[in-house]
Design an enzyme around this catalytic site. Structure first.
Site, PDB file in Angstrom:
ATOM      1  N   LYS A   1      -6.016 -20.689  39.022  1.00  0.00           N
ATOM      2  CA  LYS A   1      -6.289 -21.183  40.379  1.00  0.00           C
ATOM      3  C   LYS A   1      -6.758 -20.018  41.232  1.00  0.00           C
ATOM      4  O   LYS A   1      -6.023 -19.044  41.403  1.00  0.00           O
ATOM      5  CB  LYS A   1      -5.027 -21.809  40.981  1.00  0.00           C
ATOM      6  CG  LYS A   1      -5.161 -22.155  42.465  1.00  0.00           C
ATOM      7  CD  LYS A   1      -3.827 -22.601  43.049  1.00  0.00           C
ATOM      8  CE  LYS A   1      -3.930 -22.813  44.548  1.00  0.00           C
ATOM      9  NZ  LYS A   1      -2.621 -23.198  45.139  1.00  0.00           N
TER      10      LYS A   1
ATOM     11  N   VAL B   1       5.783 -32.484  40.788  1.00  0.00           N
ATOM     12  CA  VAL B   1       4.594 -32.261  41.609  1.00  0.00           C
ATOM     13  C   VAL B   1       4.306 -30.773  41.804  1.00  0.00           C
ATOM     14  O   VAL B   1       3.268 -30.412  42.324  1.00  0.00           O
ATOM     15  CB  VAL B   1       4.716 -32.938  42.997  1.00  0.00           C
ATOM     16  CG1 VAL B   1       4.879 -34.427  42.832  1.00  0.00           C
ATOM     17  CG2 VAL B   1       5.891 -32.371  43.780  1.00  0.00           C
TER      18      VAL B   1
ATOM     19  N   THR C   1       3.355 -24.539  48.323  1.00  0.00           N
ATOM     20  CA  THR C   1       4.439 -23.650  48.735  1.00  0.00           C
ATOM     21  C   THR C   1       5.766 -23.935  48.036  1.00  0.00           C
ATOM     22  O   THR C   1       6.712 -23.149  48.194  1.00  0.00           O
ATOM     23  CB  THR C   1       4.664 -23.749  50.259  1.00  0.00           C
ATOM     24  OG1 THR C   1       4.907 -25.120  50.614  1.00  0.00           O
ATOM     25  CG2 THR C   1       3.458 -23.232  51.007  1.00  0.00           C
ATOM     26  N   GLY C   2       5.880 -25.029  47.268  1.00  0.00           N
ATOM     27  CA  GLY C   2       7.155 -25.378  46.660  1.00  0.00           C
ATOM     28  C   GLY C   2       7.688 -24.295  45.737  1.00  0.00           C
ATOM     29  O   GLY C   2       8.839 -23.850  45.862  1.00  0.00           O
TER      30      GLY C   2
ATOM     31  N   ALA D   1       1.029 -26.223  41.153  1.00  0.00           N
ATOM     32  CA  ALA D   1       0.092 -25.232  41.679  1.00  0.00           C
ATOM     33  C   ALA D   1       0.889 -24.165  42.414  1.00  0.00           C
ATOM     34  O   ALA D   1       1.945 -24.438  42.979  1.00  0.00           O
ATOM     35  CB  ALA D   1      -0.919 -25.886  42.613  1.00  0.00           C
TER      36      ALA D   1
ATOM     37  N   PRO E   1      -9.622 -19.305  49.736  1.00  0.00           N
ATOM     38  CA  PRO E   1      -9.549 -18.525  48.494  1.00  0.00           C
ATOM     39  C   PRO E   1      -8.438 -17.471  48.521  1.00  0.00           C
ATOM     40  O   PRO E   1      -7.934 -17.096  49.584  1.00  0.00           O
ATOM     41  CB  PRO E   1     -10.912 -17.844  48.452  1.00  0.00           C
ATOM     42  CG  PRO E   1     -11.221 -17.590  49.892  1.00  0.00           C
ATOM     43  CD  PRO E   1     -10.606 -18.731  50.670  1.00  0.00           C
TER      44      PRO E   1
ATOM     45  N   TYR F   1       7.831 -13.132  57.848  1.00  0.00           N
ATOM     46  CA  TYR F   1       7.184 -13.307  56.549  1.00  0.00           C
ATOM     47  C   TYR F   1       7.248 -14.760  56.100  1.00  0.00           C
ATOM     48  O   TYR F   1       8.321 -15.361  56.041  1.00  0.00           O
ATOM     49  CB  TYR F   1       7.833 -12.420  55.483  1.00  0.00           C
ATOM     50  CG  TYR F   1       7.206 -12.666  54.128  1.00  0.00           C
ATOM     51  CD1 TYR F   1       5.913 -12.225  53.871  1.00  0.00           C
ATOM     52  CD2 TYR F   1       7.873 -13.382  53.146  1.00  0.00           C
ATOM     53  CE1 TYR F   1       5.308 -12.470  52.650  1.00  0.00           C
ATOM     54  CE2 TYR F   1       7.271 -13.635  51.920  1.00  0.00           C
ATOM     55  CZ  TYR F   1       5.996 -13.174  51.685  1.00  0.00           C
ATOM     56  OH  TYR F   1       5.391 -13.439  50.478  1.00  0.00           O
TER      57      TYR F   1
END
Length: 547
Positions: free
Chosen positions: A78, A47, A365-366, A50, A96, A457
């Site tokens: 992207k 998965v 975020t993975g 992205a 964005p 962060y």
């Protein structure tokens, strides 16, 4: 004097394992031996396709050129995430990779609250949404990025750094979509050629030393594998960090309700449909659907809460959402472990990737967590004394990063004005941290700024918080008083300049398909049935790409 680490063993392959191997091979001095052992019987999750824009710098540091790795991984660009159905008004909006411009000390978002609140904020304040709507590439055919000043400044500031995260001052305008299994295979070939030892075998046991540290990893065919430092890339299993070392796992299910996913790979006729340069996140009754366009197919899946839908109901809803495109496609059902290991580094073992933590695919975020964990490891790299201060610092940085992302994702659900199903009603009843509650109370009266967001962060800046709140319908009562009384002339000129620049870029930039096809033709790639393609269609996931 303490001795240096000489042998590193990475347990598990896939994206996390091979990203770790590639980066350590590049960053560590000669004389450090890196071995990766992985099973050919453990399937990939598949998965994580992205990414954040920071991944560009990760690849730059490895010396990877887009023209080389992107075609091998069916990759595309992207520039944003498009959110659909996340607010009660039914308005779509974009998050964005582009910061607000500043006029007289205030962001365009503040001026939008005063001057153009009746118009879509993302279309008024940014160029990227229209580039996405028109399926434009972020690069011209000569390879120049649509905002070259950003590209050049970004590279000048970071290209020679080992740590590409944390303090960058420039937002790179794009990230990537790619086939994670193909990326793992690409990195595997490079790193093995560069000297990383690759063992294809099953791990049957993990042996501990008298002091509780890992002493060896037992394999079925290669016996006991010993190292100075062990990297756990075994995914949700947490074979080393959780099972062998007994590190507690902290669940986030009280704030992030989605714990399951059902995924599909949908063929795409890019000649007819084009390629969208953005990830889509479409809200459904018990969660949301991701759509990630690659060169030749889409990766899609429904992330949902098992409290509000069964696997059968979720698959049926996903198929209904996809329509005829889902006919005959196999569904992959996934149980997600949402949360993080209490400590990602314990004794002589460091967890990277899903074994360290995961907070569902929302905001991509993975792979960012993988990158952050690897770069933090290099900047904290130990010797055989395993200094406790280094370990504490690493665990604090990784833990704060994951916790910060958890709060940012929690905001997506809690601040959304959608509450039309049991799931969406439940998202308004989740437990939020006192710090987030205080911030949300403040943001009802003024937009987030660098001083009011989570200071640890975690990859997201104030503009991202602002974009999400405005898009979700959590809108302040008005602009700051100083904006309300200021001369708007320069602000109106800035809005006009955004519109003019957006029109010029939309007119001049090639489509994503045109640009990627141009890259493919320059490489002499094949054609199939008259359709130009990046690479030969991928068959079954190769053994060496599994984790």
């Amino acid at each position: 004097m303490s001795k240096s680490i000489r042998n590193v063993l990475i347990v598990g392959g896939g994206t996390s394992g091979w990203m770790t191997a590639a980066y350590l091979q590049r960053a560590l001095p000669a004389g450090v031996n890196i071995t990766l052992v992985e099973s050919d019987r453990v399937p990939t999750i598949g998965v994580g396709e992205a990414t954040f824009s920071t991944i560009k710098l990760f690849f730059d540091y490895l010396g990877l050129e887009e023209r080389d790795w992107m075609p091998e991984c069916n990759a595309s660009y992207k520039m944003a995430i498009r959110f659909s159905g996340w607010n009660a008004a039914g308005r779509d909006f974009y998050h964005p990779f582009q910061r607000y411009e500043t006029v007289d000390g205030f962001s365009l978002a503040e001026w939008w609250l005063r001057l153009h609140k009746d118009k879509p904020f993302d279309q008024m304040c940014f160029s990227i949404p229209q580039l996405c709507e028109n399926k434009r590439s972020p690069r011209f055919l000569d390879g120049e990025v649509f905002d070259p000043s950003v590209q050049h400044a970004f590279q000048r500031e970071h290209i020679d750094r080992k740590n590409t995260l944390g303090d960058h001052k420039i937002q790179y305008p794009y990230a990537y979509h790619f086939d994670a299994s193909l990326l793992a295979r690409f990195l595997m070939k490079r790193t093995v050629t560069a000297g990383v030892r690759h063992i294809l075998d099953d791990v049957t046991n993990v042996g501990l030393r008298a002091d509780g540290a890992i002493g060896h990893v037992q394999t079925q065919n290669n016996g006991a594998l010993e190292a100075d430092l062990y990297i756990d890339c075994t995914g949700f299993a947490g074979l080393l960090i959780n099972k062998a070392l007994g590190t507690p796992f902290i669940s986030f299910n009280d704030t992030l309700l989605c714990d399951r996913a059902v995924a599909m790979q949908v063929p795409e006729d890019i000649e007819a449909e084009g390629i969208r340069p953005y990830t889509s996140a479409t809200a459904l009754s018990a969660g949301w659907v991701w759509n990630i366009p690659l060169y030749g197919r889409k990766g899609t899946g429904y992330v949902y809460s098992s409290r509000f839908a069964t696997p059968e109901q979720a698959e049926a809803e996903l198929r209904a959402h996809l329509g005829p495109a889902a006919e005959g496609l196999k569904a992959n059902h996934i149980r997600m472990r949402i949360g993080r290991s209490e400590n990602a580094w314990v004794k002589n073992c460091v967890a990277i990737g899903l074994s360290s933590g995961f907070v569902e695919p929302l905001e991509s975020t993975g792979i960012f967590f993988i990158q952050h964990g690897i770069e933090q490891l290099v900047s904290h790299f130990p010797d055989l004394s395993f200094n406790p201060s280094l370990i504490r610092s690493y665990n604090r940085g990784v833990g704060e990063c994951i916790d910060g992302v958890r709060d940012f994702l929690t905001l997506h659900y809690y601040a959304s004005t959608r509450a039309d199903t049991p799931f969406w009603k439940a998202t308004k009843e989740i437990a939020i941290s006192p710090a987030l509650a205080d911030r949300l109370a403040l943001w009802k009266h003024r937009l987030p700024d660098a001083m009011s967001v989570n200071p640890a962060y975690h990859g997201f800046e104030a503009y991202s918080y602002s974009v999400m709140l405005l898009g979700l319908g959590y809108v302040p009562e008005g602009p700051q008083p100083a904006v309300a009384s200021a001369d708007p002339t320069r602000a109106e000129a800035a809005f006009a300049q955004v519109r003019a620049r957006t029109h010029a870029l939309t007119t001049r930039l090639p489509s994503v398909v045109e640009y990627l096809t141009h890259v493919a033709e320059a490489r002499g790639e094949l054609t199939q049935g008259g359709a130009r393609i990046y690479r030969r269609p991928a068959g079954p996931v190769p053994d060496e790409a599994r984790s």
